[in-house]
Design a protein around this motif. Structure first.
Motif, PDB file in Angstrom:
ATOM      1  N   ARG A   9      12.024 -29.594  -1.400  1.00 57.55           N
ATOM      2  CA  ARG A   9      13.251 -28.447  -0.611  1.00 57.55           C
ATOM      3  C   ARG A   9      13.621 -27.446  -1.157  1.00 57.55           C
ATOM      4  N   PHE A  12      13.210 -23.770  -0.297  1.00 54.71           N
ATOM      5  CA  PHE A  12      12.481 -23.798   0.724  1.00 54.71           C
ATOM      6  C   PHE A  12      11.983 -22.373   1.506  1.00 54.71           C
ATOM      7  N   HIS A  90       6.347 -25.323  -2.006  1.00 51.24           N
ATOM      8  CA  HIS A  90       7.962 -24.840  -1.063  1.00 51.24           C
ATOM      9  C   HIS A  90       8.816 -26.652   0.165  1.00 51.24           C
ATOM     10  N   GLY A  91       7.401 -26.711   0.103  1.00 51.62           N
ATOM     11  CA  GLY A  91       7.452 -28.017   0.869  1.00 51.62           C
ATOM     12  C   GLY A  91       7.264 -27.628   2.914  1.00 51.62           C
ATOM     13  N   TRP A  92       6.295 -26.983   2.945  1.00 54.24           N
ATOM     14  CA  TRP A  92       5.588 -26.064   4.266  1.00 54.24           C
ATOM     15  C   TRP A  92       5.207 -28.033   4.204  1.00 54.24           C
ATOM     16  N   GLY A 112       8.403 -28.814   7.900  1.00 51.85           N
ATOM     17  CA  GLY A 112       7.225 -27.770   7.622  1.00 51.85           C
ATOM     18  C   GLY A 112       6.756 -27.521   9.188  1.00 51.85           C
TER      19      GLY A 112
END
Length: 171
Positions: A9, A12, A90-92, A112
């Motif tokens: 993240r 993020f 981006h980790g969503w 997310g």
């Protein structure tokens, strides 16, 4: 102390910057509604093509904001693919592989999902949500107290969850 902005993240919130930010938010809302709303089909696993269809419909209906240059392509399908890759990077979102069938599926990461929920709340009517949560709490408590149903503990747990939402609505 646990730091939020560590891998994966580290960046993020990057998908929510730039001229495509409104499209990314619309994509997150559309995907969240498809996965978790009352119309969601919980027996269905979303593969890449199904996720891209949801994202493409959101991209089609949402304008690009003026401003700095973005890094997404111009075509709607290509933009949807770019948004998907951005959200994964981006980790969503997370990509899951079924080891038996070797099919990939996509879902929100825990973080997310937690950050997308307020985006839906901000877009919707909070007043209506308060009344809905109040009604749901009352209905679940009545169902728990109904002698014909035998006091199902899940009704009590539902009432507790709805009551927590009422408190968060007012705070």
């Amino acid at each position: 102390p646990r730091m939020f902005f560590r891998e994966p993240r580290q960046h993020f919130f990057r998908p929510l910057t730039g001229k495509y930010r409104e499209q990314v938010v619309a994509c997150l809302r559309g995907l969240y509604a498809s996965l978790y709303s009352s119309q969601a089909d919980y027996s269905r696993i979303y593969d890449r093509d199904q996720v891209l269809e949801i994202l493409q419909s959101a991209v089609t209906l949402t304008p690009v904001l003026d401003g700095e240059d973005g890094d997404l392509p111009r075509g709607e399908r290509e933009q949807a693919n770019g948004v998907l890759n951005l959200l994964l990077e981006h980790g969503w979102l997370e990509k899951h592989l079924d080891e038996a069938t070797l099919q990939s599926s996509y879902a929100f990461s825990r973080v997310g999902r937690l950050f997308t929920q307020p985006m839906l709340d901000a877009a919707g009517s909070r007043f209506r949500t308060r009344h809905r949560n109040t009604r749901n709490t009352c209905n679940a408590l009545r169902s728990f107290l109904d002698p014909d149903k035998g006091g199902d503990v899940y009704d009590l747990l539902d009432a507790y969850e709805y009551s927590e939402r009422i408190v968060s609505d007012f705070s």
